[in-house]
Enzyme design. Sequence first.
Site, PDB file in Angstrom:
ATOM      1  N   SER A  15      -7.759   1.428  11.235  1.00 51.58           N
ATOM      2  CA  SER A  15      -8.449   1.265  12.525  1.00 51.58           C
ATOM      3  C   SER A  15      -7.482   1.504  13.683  1.00 51.58           C
ATOM      4  CB  SER A  15      -9.004  -0.154  12.664  1.00 51.58           C
ATOM      5  OG  SER A  15      -9.783  -0.483  11.572  1.00 51.58           O
ATOM      6  N   ASP A  39      -4.022   6.608   0.457  1.00 53.17           N
ATOM      7  CA  ASP A  39      -5.299   7.030  -0.119  1.00 53.17           C
ATOM      8  C   ASP A  39      -5.716   8.422   0.371  1.00 53.17           C
ATOM      9  OD1 ASP A  39      -7.884   7.146  -1.113  1.00 53.17           O
ATOM     10  OD2 ASP A  39      -8.712   5.802   0.403  1.00 53.17           O
ATOM     11  N   GLU A  40      -5.802   9.359  -0.585  1.00 50.09           N
ATOM     12  CA  GLU A  40      -6.131  10.742  -0.210  1.00 50.09           C
ATOM     13  C   GLU A  40      -7.523  10.844   0.415  1.00 50.09           C
ATOM     14  OE1 GLU A  40      -6.253  13.226  -3.681  1.00 50.09           O
ATOM     15  OE2 GLU A  40      -7.667  11.918  -4.717  1.00 50.09           O
ATOM     16  N   ASP A  61       3.617   6.051   0.194  1.00 46.51           N
ATOM     17  CA  ASP A  61       3.552   4.589   0.190  1.00 46.51           C
ATOM     18  C   ASP A  61       4.790   4.078   0.923  1.00 46.51           C
ATOM     19  OD1 ASP A  61       3.614   1.851  -0.640  1.00 46.51           O
ATOM     20  OD2 ASP A  61       2.437   2.386  -2.406  1.00 46.51           O
ATOM     21  N   VAL A  62       4.629   3.055   1.762  1.00 45.83           N
ATOM     22  CA  VAL A  62       5.826   2.530   2.441  1.00 45.83           C
ATOM     23  C   VAL A  62       6.789   1.880   1.440  1.00 45.83           C
ATOM     24  CG1 VAL A  62       4.827   2.242   4.752  1.00 45.83           C
ATOM     25  CG2 VAL A  62       4.655   0.368   3.102  1.00 45.83           C
ATOM     26  N   LYS A 127      -0.951 -14.331  13.139  1.00 47.03           N
ATOM     27  CA  LYS A 127      -0.777 -15.150  11.929  1.00 47.03           C
ATOM     28  C   LYS A 127       0.687 -15.276  11.514  1.00 47.03           C
ATOM     29  CE  LYS A 127      -5.466 -14.555  10.421  1.00 47.03           C
ATOM     30  NZ  LYS A 127      -5.932 -13.942  11.693  1.00 47.03           N
ATOM     31  N   TYR A 135      -0.043 -14.010   3.975  1.00 46.62           N
ATOM     32  CA  TYR A 135      -0.083 -12.816   4.825  1.00 46.62           C
ATOM     33  C   TYR A 135       0.778 -13.030   6.073  1.00 46.62           C
ATOM     34  CZ  TYR A 135      -1.934  -9.712   8.469  1.00 46.62           C
ATOM     35  OH  TYR A 135      -2.045  -8.826   9.516  1.00 46.62           O
ATOM     36  N   GLY A 170     -13.562  -5.019  16.196  1.00 43.00           N
ATOM     37  CA  GLY A 170     -14.008  -3.705  15.767  1.00 43.00           C
ATOM     38  C   GLY A 170     -13.103  -3.060  14.728  1.00 43.00           C
ATOM     39  N   ARG A 250     -11.354 -22.725   5.765  1.00 40.10           N
ATOM     40  CA  ARG A 250     -10.944 -22.245   4.443  1.00 40.10           C
ATOM     41  C   ARG A 250      -9.434 -22.325   4.262  1.00 40.10           C
ATOM     42  NH1 ARG A 250     -14.267 -16.773   5.136  1.00 40.10           N
ATOM     43  NH2 ARG A 250     -13.143 -16.986   7.065  1.00 40.10           N
TER      44      ARG A 250
HETATM   45  N1  LIG Z   1      -7.059  -5.750  12.447  1.00 44.67           N
HETATM   46  C1  LIG Z   1      -6.615  -6.859  13.019  1.00 44.67           C
HETATM   47  O1  LIG Z   1      -7.379  -7.761  13.396  1.00 44.67           O
HETATM   48  C2  LIG Z   1      -5.136  -7.027  13.222  1.00 44.67           C
HETATM   49  C3  LIG Z   1      -4.690  -8.083  14.036  1.00 44.67           C
HETATM   50  C4  LIG Z   1      -3.330  -8.221  14.265  1.00 44.67           C
HETATM   51  C5  LIG Z   1      -2.451  -7.343  13.682  1.00 44.67           C
HETATM   52  N2  LIG Z   1      -2.898  -6.338  12.863  1.00 44.67           N
HETATM   53  C6  LIG Z   1      -1.905  -5.453  12.248  1.00 44.67           C
HETATM   54  O2  LIG Z   1      -2.171  -4.141  12.700  1.00 44.67           O
HETATM   55  C7  LIG Z   1      -1.799  -3.197  11.693  1.00 44.67           C
HETATM   56  C8  LIG Z   1      -2.914  -2.185  11.469  1.00 44.67           C
HETATM   57  O3  LIG Z   1      -4.084  -2.868  11.119  1.00 44.67           O
HETATM   58  P1  LIG Z   1      -5.469  -2.117  10.933  1.00 44.67           P
HETATM   59  O4  LIG Z   1      -6.505  -3.050  11.418  1.00 44.67           O
HETATM   60  O5  LIG Z   1      -5.387  -0.740  11.451  1.00 44.67           O
HETATM   61  O6  LIG Z   1      -5.532  -2.102   9.333  1.00 44.67           O
HETATM   62  P2  LIG Z   1      -6.394  -1.157   8.372  1.00 44.67           P
HETATM   63  O7  LIG Z   1      -7.540  -0.563   9.096  1.00 44.67           O
HETATM   64  O8  LIG Z   1      -6.650  -1.945   7.132  1.00 44.67           O
HETATM   65  O9  LIG Z   1      -5.377   0.021   8.026  1.00 44.67           O
HETATM   66  C9  LIG Z   1      -4.248  -0.200   7.219  1.00 44.67           C
HETATM   67  C10 LIG Z   1      -3.590   1.137   6.989  1.00 44.67           C
HETATM   68  O10 LIG Z   1      -2.403   0.934   6.210  1.00 44.67           O
HETATM   69  C11 LIG Z   1      -2.397   1.865   5.117  1.00 44.67           C
HETATM   70  N3  LIG Z   1      -1.607   1.260   4.048  1.00 44.67           N
HETATM   71  C12 LIG Z   1      -1.834   0.107   3.387  1.00 44.67           C
HETATM   72  N4  LIG Z   1      -0.870  -0.099   2.467  1.00 44.67           N
HETATM   73  C13 LIG Z   1      -0.008   0.944   2.577  1.00 44.67           C
HETATM   74  C14 LIG Z   1       1.193   1.310   1.904  1.00 44.67           C
HETATM   75  N5  LIG Z   1       1.704   0.550   0.933  1.00 44.67           N
HETATM   76  N6  LIG Z   1       1.820   2.449   2.264  1.00 44.67           N
HETATM   77  C15 LIG Z   1       1.312   3.247   3.244  1.00 44.67           C
HETATM   78  N7  LIG Z   1       0.188   2.956   3.901  1.00 44.67           N
HETATM   79  C16 LIG Z   1      -0.471   1.817   3.567  1.00 44.67           C
HETATM   80  C17 LIG Z   1      -3.881   2.079   4.810  1.00 44.67           C
HETATM   81  O11 LIG Z   1      -4.139   3.309   4.158  1.00 44.67           O
HETATM   82  P3  LIG Z   1      -4.088   3.462   2.546  1.00 44.67           P
HETATM   83  O12 LIG Z   1      -4.862   2.302   2.009  1.00 44.67           O
HETATM   84  O13 LIG Z   1      -4.681   4.776   2.314  1.00 44.67           O
HETATM   85  O14 LIG Z   1      -2.639   3.420   2.192  1.00 44.67           O
HETATM   86  C18 LIG Z   1      -4.429   2.143   6.224  1.00 44.67           C
HETATM   87  O15 LIG Z   1      -4.196   3.422   6.773  1.00 44.67           O
HETATM   88  C19 LIG Z   1      -1.401  -4.016  10.473  1.00 44.67           C
HETATM   89  O16 LIG Z   1       0.007  -4.104  10.448  1.00 44.67           O
HETATM   90  C20 LIG Z   1      -1.983  -5.383  10.739  1.00 44.67           C
HETATM   91  O17 LIG Z   1      -1.212  -6.392  10.139  1.00 44.67           O
HETATM   92  C21 LIG Z   1      -4.233  -6.151  12.644  1.00 44.67           C
END
Ligand SMILES: NC(=O)c1ccc[n+]([C@@H]2O[C@H](COP(=O)([O-])OP(=O)(O)OC[C@H]3O[C@@H](n4cnc5c(N)ncnc54)[C@H](OP(=O)(O)O)[C@@H]3O)[C@@H](O)[C@H]2O)c1
Length: 333
Positions: A15, A39-40, A61-62, A127, A135, A170, A250
């Site tokens: 996102s 993920d391709e 992968d990171v 968090k 997490y 969102g 929870r």
């Molecule tokens: N969403 C929230 O409410 C929120 C709030 C605060 C902070 N954050 C932080 O913001 C960041 C982005 O969140 P988001 O909401 O965009 O998450 P998201 O939509 O779940 O996207 C996560 C992304 O990370 C990739 N990913 C996961 N594991 C990976 C790995 N081992 N190597 C490479 N890529 C990997 C996923 O793609 P693949 O699965 O294809 O690898 C995806 O592109 C995260 O660091 C999260 O902790 C999010």
Amino acid sequence: MLNNKTILVTGGTGSFGQTFVNLTLDRYTPKKIIIYSRDEMKQFEMSKTFTDSRIRFFIGDVRDKSRLKRACDGVDYIVHAAALKIVPIAEYNPFEYVKTNICGATNIIDVAIDRGVKKVVALSTDKACNPINLYGATKLCSDKLFIGGNAYSGEHHTRFAVVRYGNVIGSRGSVIPFFKEQMKKGVIPITDERMTRFWISLQSGVELVYKALLKADGGEIFVPKIPSMRVIDLANAIAPEVPKKIIGIRPGEKLHEMMISEDDARFTYDFYDHYRISSPLAGSSPSFITSIEEKYAEENGQAVPSNFCYSSDNNSKWLSIEDMKTLLGNLKI
Ligand SMILES: NC(=O)c1ccc[n+]([C@@H]2O[C@H](COP(=O)([O-])OP(=O)(O)OC[C@H]3O[C@@H](n4cnc5c(N)ncnc54)[C@H](OP(=O)(O)O)[C@@H]3O)[C@@H](O)[C@H]2O)c1
């Protein structure tokens, strides 16, 4: 700042990543944006709508340092958004979260230094502040690694900073799609009537990353000033007519989220639209504090009071049900 630069976005299909790519192509003229994720299929789907020729897709992968090293050839900036982030899943798969969120961070730091990347901005979460779940603990550890990474950088001059915020409205897996799903079942579960959360849009999250890329000297945590909401008000904004059922808090969940704890107050500075927690590693001698205060004063940044704490229940900005209805109306979920 990003004009003619190559930026690698880990988690670029997520996102945040997709919003970052859209806005960056809108506002800047980057040389290249590299999407790095596993993920391709997500990359394939994204490539159908993100057709700009400056976007490159890299499967990786990171956790895989050699692949990261290949991907970071010629990269100026890294925005590190890849993470595993679902609280209850983390509790049952702790090793996996450690590998991605902590070992992945170490790999990014090592590779960024070795590849001469100029700046890395890593995404954190509320968090990670006084964490009570795995997490949050892995993200706190990641924050500490990035802050410490500045000391590792030595002659290489790579700078690392963190942005921290909470509850991205969102984003994938956020509470709004969940409430909308539950609404169809005729009842919305609410953990606790008193529960509060911060509220930030994806776009504001990206703006904060731009700010960190521009302003960070290394080691700071950037925290935006954003409003709070009561979770029950959000449910009432989405579906006022649907009954709400209180199900109890929870495991791993907090009643209120925090972004800056009182322990960090002495390193925290108040800017017009955000706070900056300077690195405790940079020094706490009176002369150092004076120099940082002088530097921040140029941007009108002021030290916060020693008992300052920034949490979703002590916020001065709140969203009403009406405010949320308006904001929700502008969202595509
Ligand atoms: N969403 C929230 O409410 C929120 C709030 C605060 C902070 N954050 C932080 O913001 C960041 C982005 O969140 P988001 O909401 O965009 O998450 P998201 O939509 O779940 O996207 C996560 C992304 O990370 C990739 N990913 C996961 N594991 C990976 C790995 N081992 N190597 C490479 N890529 C990997 C996923 O793609 P693949 O699965 O294809 O690898 C995806 O592109 C995260 O660091 C999260 O902790 C999010």
